[in-house]
Design an enzyme around this catalytic site. Structure first.
Site, PDB file in Angstrom:
ATOM      1  CG  HIS A   1      -2.001   0.956   1.240  1.00 53.68           C
ATOM      2  ND1 HIS A   1      -1.804   2.315   1.318  1.00 53.68           N
ATOM      3  CD2 HIS A   1      -3.341   0.774   1.153  1.00 53.68           C
ATOM      4  CE1 HIS A   1      -2.991   2.923   1.274  1.00 53.68           C
ATOM      5  NE2 HIS A   1      -3.929   2.010   1.173  1.00 53.68           N
TER       6      HIS A   1
ATOM      7  NE  ARG B   1      -2.694   7.756  -1.666  1.00 54.67           N
ATOM      8  CZ  ARG B   1      -2.786   6.580  -2.264  1.00 54.67           C
ATOM      9  NH1 ARG B   1      -2.756   6.508  -3.579  1.00 54.67           N
ATOM     10  NH2 ARG B   1      -2.904   5.460  -1.572  1.00 54.67           N
TER      11      ARG B   1
HETATM   12  O1  MEZ Z   1      -9.080  -2.105  -0.121  1.00 57.36           O
HETATM   13  C1  MEZ Z   1      -8.224  -1.626   0.628  1.00 57.36           C
HETATM   14  O2  MEZ Z   1      -7.105  -2.120   0.744  1.00 57.36           O
HETATM   15  C2  MEZ Z   1      -8.535  -0.381   1.389  1.00 57.36           C
HETATM   16  C3  MEZ Z   1      -9.961  -0.023   1.500  1.00 57.36           C
HETATM   17  C4  MEZ Z   1      -7.522   0.338   1.876  1.00 57.36           C
HETATM   18  C5  MEZ Z   1      -7.541   1.778   2.184  1.00 57.36           C
HETATM   19  O3  MEZ Z   1      -6.630   2.463   1.737  1.00 57.36           O
HETATM   20  O4  MEZ Z   1      -8.438   2.266   2.871  1.00 57.36           O
END
Ligand code: MEZ
Length: 493
Positions: free
Chosen positions: A319, A339
């Site tokens: 992420h 974002r």
């Molecule tokens: O689907 C995801 O990983 C999610 C909802 C993450 C996020 O950034 O909130």
């Protein structure tokens, strides 16, 4: 908050240059540039981080070496300690895992008349589901369509998604939202009663449905109650350590290890659903993680040992925005929704370096690139970082937006004296999701009769890069399918 001098000067530059808006003007990457960026900077492409499997159904596949060690290691149970004739539990359907996919599967199996036992490693609900923040995707409006959802997800997944799985996902999207609402999930609504929807990275339409920035926690709250209401028996702190097959190679149950008594328990079941989640806590390549403590690839290992192939086990999602500061929350998720609401990613000179709603792999790679280039990244105690200009959310959408849409984020930082409405925060990619996993068909079936799988431990739905909010959707869609199918199978077995 203790800032280093370099961080203080960098933050001042970010604040002084807050003149950028989320627009098409920002650098976007072409398909070739994306590939180049990935090859150069994305940690997935650090070849030395992977081992080649020499045994098992997918001979020659690449997997992270931490996972390869588990796949090729010995059984986690000592067979001498297990009396397979001494059966502690008998049930129609055994659900292994107590997150969103396991809960959806258990509810649906029970509704279809099966006797259901759920075994969880920690407590029911201790899962990545509860930690997903920003929303769940579903194409349920006139201005949107399952076809558009499909195209976004297959593009984001580098065209590696299994079409039959992705089609199942997007076609069941609206129904999944209705199902959750009917159980009591409180989605954000506009004053006219319609759902609030926003963009996520790589989405062409606004189709993210959310409950503030605690969407997964709200979903899990409701599912946990519903599992109890449905009359499912739940055995907590009892991870499954090995699957049991009968003489014909069909699923027949599992062996659980009871953390309290340190004994093994044999469960005999007519069908079994694996829903044990991902692998983030294996900290591949030394990365921090947004995952909960139970995410240790248990389902992948059990399925593989039983002879079920894995797919894209080397496709790991970083992420883009894990918290890089303060150290107490290093690696914690900073939701993509920040974002979506307009916050920019900015280097230490106050420069925006890409469109912040590119797909996750591209954004993560660009942050890593920025940090590797001299004088562009910031150093934040544990490692490099860039700024996420959170105050822009209120600047763009009006005072009070963050309070309403990002209460959990505000709270997480408040504890450390950081007011994200006024100060930008430092971020760096964090290990977030296992894109690949157990091979299933459209009905959640594995190649073993009576064995089903759903949730993050499954591979193929998202190709090699998942879009935000498609995981909360897949746990509901495939969890429900697995529950229904497993219940049906158990009645014939
Ligand atoms: O689907 C995801 O990983 C999610 C909802 C993450 C996020 O950034 O909130």
């Amino acid at each position: 908050m203790i800032y280093t001098e370099e961080m203080r000067a960098s933050q001042a530059r970010v604040e002084a240059t807050r003149n950028i808006r989320l627009s098409e003007e920002l650098p976007r990457f072409t398909a070739e540039e994306k590939g180049e960026l990935l090859r150069q900077y994305h940690p997935d492409y650090h070849e030395e981080g992977f081992a080649v499997l020499s045994v098992g159904p997918n001979k020659g596949d690449k997997v992270p070496k931490e996972l390869a060690a588990l796949l090729q290691g010995k059984s986690r149970m000592d067979t001498a300690d297990v009396d397979l004739d001494h059966i502690q539990f008998e049930t129609d359907v055994l659900v292994i895992g107590g997150g969103g996919a396991g809960a959806a599967a258990a509810i649906e199996a029970a509704r279809h008349g099966a006797k259901v036992l759920m075994a969880t490693k920690l407590r029911m609900g201790d899962a990545n589901t509860g930690m997903a923040e920003g929303g769940i995707q579903a194409a349920d409006k006139e201005s949107d369509s399952p076809e558009a959802h499909y195209l976004d997800a297959i593009g984001g997944g580098h065209y590696k998604n299994k079409p039959e799985l992705l089609a199942e996902l997007v076609l069941h999207g609206p129904e999944a939202i209705q199902w959750l609402s009917s159980l009591g999930v409180l989605f954000d609504k506009n004053s006219d009663g319609s759902m609030v929807t926003t963009h996520g990275g790589g989405t062409s339409r606004k189709r993210m449905h959310a409950c503030g920035d605690y969407t997964g926690a709200e979903i899990m709250r409701v599912l946990r109650d519903e599992v109890r209401n449905a009359g499912v028996d739940v055995v907590e702190y009892s991870p499954a350590v090995e699957l049991l097959l009968d003489g014909e190679g069909k699923a027949a149950g599992a062996v659980l290890y009871d953390f309290d008594t340190r004994e093994y328990h044999v469960v005999r079941a007519k069908s079994v659903i694996i829903a044990t989640g991902g692998a983030g806590r294996l900290h591949y390549q030394g990365f921090p993680t947004s995952n909960h403590y139970g995410s240790t690839a248990d389902g992948l290992v059990m399925a593989y040992r039983a002879g079920v192939p894995l797919i894209y086990a080397d496709a790991i999602q970083y992420h883009p925005t894990g918290a890089a500061y303060p150290p107490q929350i290093y690696g914690a998720l900073v939701t993509e929704k920040v974002r979506s609401l307009g916050a920019m990613l900015v280097n230490k000179n106050g420069e925006a370096f890409l469109h912040p709603l590119e797909t996750r792999d591209v954004v993560a790679a660009a942050i890593i690139r920025e940090c590797q280039e001299r004088d562009k990244g910031v150093y934040a105690l544990h490692g490099p970082a860039v700024w996420l200009d959170t105050p822009m959310v209120d600047l763009i959408n009006g005072e009070g937006t963050m309070e309403k849409r990002l209460p959990a984020m505000i709270h997480m930082y408040e504890k450390f004296g950081i007011n994200i409405r006024k100060q930008p925060i430092l971020v760096y990619p964090t290990l977030h999701y296992q894109n690949g996993g157990i091979c299933i068909g459209a009905k959640s079936k594995t190649k073993i009769p009576g064995l089903y799988a759903a949730g993050e431990d499954v591979g193929g739905i998202h190709g090699t890069n998942r879009l935000m909010g498609n995981s909360l959707l897949d746990i509901i869609v495939f969890g429900r399918i697995a529950g229904t199918e497993a219940a049906g199978y158990s009645q014939t077995a």
